[in-house]
Motif scaffolding. Structure first.
Motif, PDB file in Angstrom:
ATOM      1  N   THR A   6       0.830  -1.202   0.000  1.00 52.76           N
ATOM      2  CA  THR A   6       0.000   0.000   0.000  1.00 52.76           C
ATOM      3  C   THR A   6       0.867   1.257   0.000  1.00 52.76           C
ATOM      4  OG1 THR A   6      -1.850  -1.104   1.086  1.00 52.76           O
ATOM      5  CG2 THR A   6      -1.730   1.268   1.354  1.00 52.76           C
ATOM      6  N   ILE A   7       1.934   1.225   0.799  1.00 55.41           N
ATOM      7  CA  ILE A   7       2.883   2.340   0.860  1.00 55.41           C
ATOM      8  C   ILE A   7       4.271   1.782   0.566  1.00 55.41           C
ATOM      9  CG2 ILE A   7       3.943   4.081   2.373  1.00 55.41           C
ATOM     10  CD1 ILE A   7       1.228   3.950   3.986  1.00 55.41           C
ATOM     11  N   VAL A  56       4.229  10.448   3.444  1.00 56.79           N
ATOM     12  CA  VAL A  56       3.140   9.599   2.949  1.00 56.79           C
ATOM     13  C   VAL A  56       1.904  10.443   2.651  1.00 56.79           C
ATOM     14  CG1 VAL A  56       1.560   7.706   3.534  1.00 56.79           C
ATOM     15  CG2 VAL A  56       3.977   7.553   4.198  1.00 56.79           C
ATOM     16  N   ILE A  67       8.458   7.622  -3.227  1.00 56.10           N
ATOM     17  CA  ILE A  67       7.446   7.095  -2.310  1.00 56.10           C
ATOM     18  C   ILE A  67       6.120   7.047  -3.056  1.00 56.10           C
ATOM     19  CG2 ILE A  67       6.985   9.385  -1.291  1.00 56.10           C
ATOM     20  CD1 ILE A  67       6.447   7.834   1.385  1.00 56.10           C
ATOM     21  N   SER A  68       5.401   5.942  -2.888  1.00 51.33           N
ATOM     22  CA  SER A  68       4.095   5.816  -3.533  1.00 51.33           C
ATOM     23  C   SER A  68       3.065   5.336  -2.517  1.00 51.33           C
ATOM     24  CB  SER A  68       4.157   4.842  -4.712  1.00 51.33           C
ATOM     25  OG  SER A  68       4.452   3.531  -4.258  1.00 51.33           O
ATOM     26  N   VAL A  69       1.822   5.726  -2.756  1.00 49.32           N
ATOM     27  CA  VAL A  69       0.692   5.333  -1.923  1.00 49.32           C
ATOM     28  C   VAL A  69      -0.369   4.753  -2.853  1.00 49.32           C
ATOM     29  CG1 VAL A  69      -1.050   6.115  -0.262  1.00 49.32           C
ATOM     30  CG2 VAL A  69       1.203   7.226  -0.311  1.00 49.32           C
ATOM     31  N   PRO A  74       2.086  10.499  -3.597  1.00 50.66           N
ATOM     32  CA  PRO A  74       1.324  10.887  -2.403  1.00 50.66           C
ATOM     33  C   PRO A  74       0.335  12.029  -2.623  1.00 50.66           C
ATOM     34  CG  PRO A  74       3.591  10.456  -1.782  1.00 50.66           C
ATOM     35  CD  PRO A  74       3.540  10.396  -3.284  1.00 50.66           C
ATOM     36  N   TYR A  83      -6.341   8.471   2.524  1.00 51.07           N
ATOM     37  CA  TYR A  83      -6.006   8.284   3.938  1.00 51.07           C
ATOM     38  C   TYR A  83      -6.706   9.312   4.823  1.00 51.07           C
ATOM     39  CZ  TYR A  83      -3.003  12.172   2.800  1.00 51.07           C
ATOM     40  OH  TYR A  83      -2.568  13.382   2.354  1.00 51.07           O
ATOM     41  N   ILE A 160      -6.458   3.946   4.408  1.00 49.11           N
ATOM     42  CA  ILE A 160      -5.236   4.115   5.197  1.00 49.11           C
ATOM     43  C   ILE A 160      -5.496   5.103   6.326  1.00 49.11           C
ATOM     44  CG2 ILE A 160      -2.812   4.823   5.129  1.00 49.11           C
ATOM     45  CD1 ILE A 160      -2.954   4.282   2.046  1.00 49.11           C
TER      46      ILE A 160
END
Length: 260
Positions: A6-7, A56, A67-69, A74, A83, A160
């Motif tokens: 997920t992250i 995040v 970084i990916s969500v 993000p 989230y 999230i």
């Protein structure tokens, strides 16, 4: 075990430029958080725990790395309402009722009045605050205010939940109670949770994985997979398995020279 990430962070670095020179908040962070995980971040003050959570949430922009969500950037995930975020302080507006506070993000997002009412009722039940929608924040204890803050973060049903030391200011008895409630909430909703704490017992009690971080520049020194069962009564904290994990966390913190 779920293998859906997920992250995901790779080679994540973040340096703040200040009047006193650069501050290296995160250094070479590699981490995957899987769907349905409860991941706690623990380490000394200034080790980058909150900074990672803020990356995040697209509240901070990394200097380098990725970084990916949910497989996207993000800031795009934020626009997709991926989230909910729970801060250290409940941050409830005193002039709004508890129901009004929870309804606020739903109003901003354009949910219908009937949908707002249904969602407020549902999340108040989730956090065990049924019947408190007409009360004002000053009429609730600190622990109840934090539960209302969690309800607000859950209201638009993001997958999230990011939690930055939500129980840090509460006394130990209230904190224990909210830890139990949070585990029940996690079991019922199957959210993916990222949780920042300074408390070793809290990290071990709540998590499927514990990320131990070093002082600045914030690096991951250990990632501990919890062997504890999903059902966790409070007295589990006196079991040999629990104490063994707590010992490993403590050793990881020592190895990072958190007491220098």
């Amino acid at each position: 075990m779920n293998t859906q990430s997920t992250i995901s962070a790779r080679g994540l670095n973040l340096t703040f430029q200040t009047n006193d020179g650069p501050v290296h908040a995160l250094k070479d962070v590699d981490l995957d958080i899987m769907k349905g995980d409860f991941v706690s971040f623990i380490g000394p003050s200034g080790c980058g725990k909150t900074t990672f959570l803020r990356c995040v949430a697209a509240l901070e922009t990394p200097t380098s790395g990725t970084i990916s969500v949910n497989g996207i950037a993000p800031d795009e995930a934020r626009r997709n309402r991926a989230y909910g975020y729970v801060f250290q302080a409940a941050g409830l507006y005193p002039w709004r009722t508890i129901g009004g506070n929870i309804r606020l993000p739903l109003e901003i997002m354009g949910f219908s009045r009937s949908e707002q009412t249904e969602r407020v009722e549902r999340v108040l039940e989730l956090v065990d605050l049924e019947g408190f929608d007409g009360k004002y924040p000053w009429q609730l204890s600190g622990g109840m205010q934090q539960r209302a803050s969690i309800a607000r973060a859950l209201a638009f049903d993001a997958d999230i939940l990011l939690m930055d030391e939500p129980f840090g200011a509460l006394d130990e008895i209230v904190r224990d109670h909210l830890n139990e409630q949070l585990l029940k909430l996690w079991a019922r909703t199957e959210k993916t949770i990222g949780f920042v704490t300074h408390s070793i017992p809290e990290a071990v009690y709540l998590s499927t994985r514990i990320v131990v971080m070093s002082p600045r520049p914030g690096r991951i020194t250990d990632v501990i997979e919890s062997p504890l069962p999903k059902e966790r009564p409070l007295d589990l904290r006196e079991s040999p398995e629990f104490l063994e994990v707590a010992h490993r966390v403590r050793e990881g913190l020592r190895a990072g020279h958190s007491y220098d």
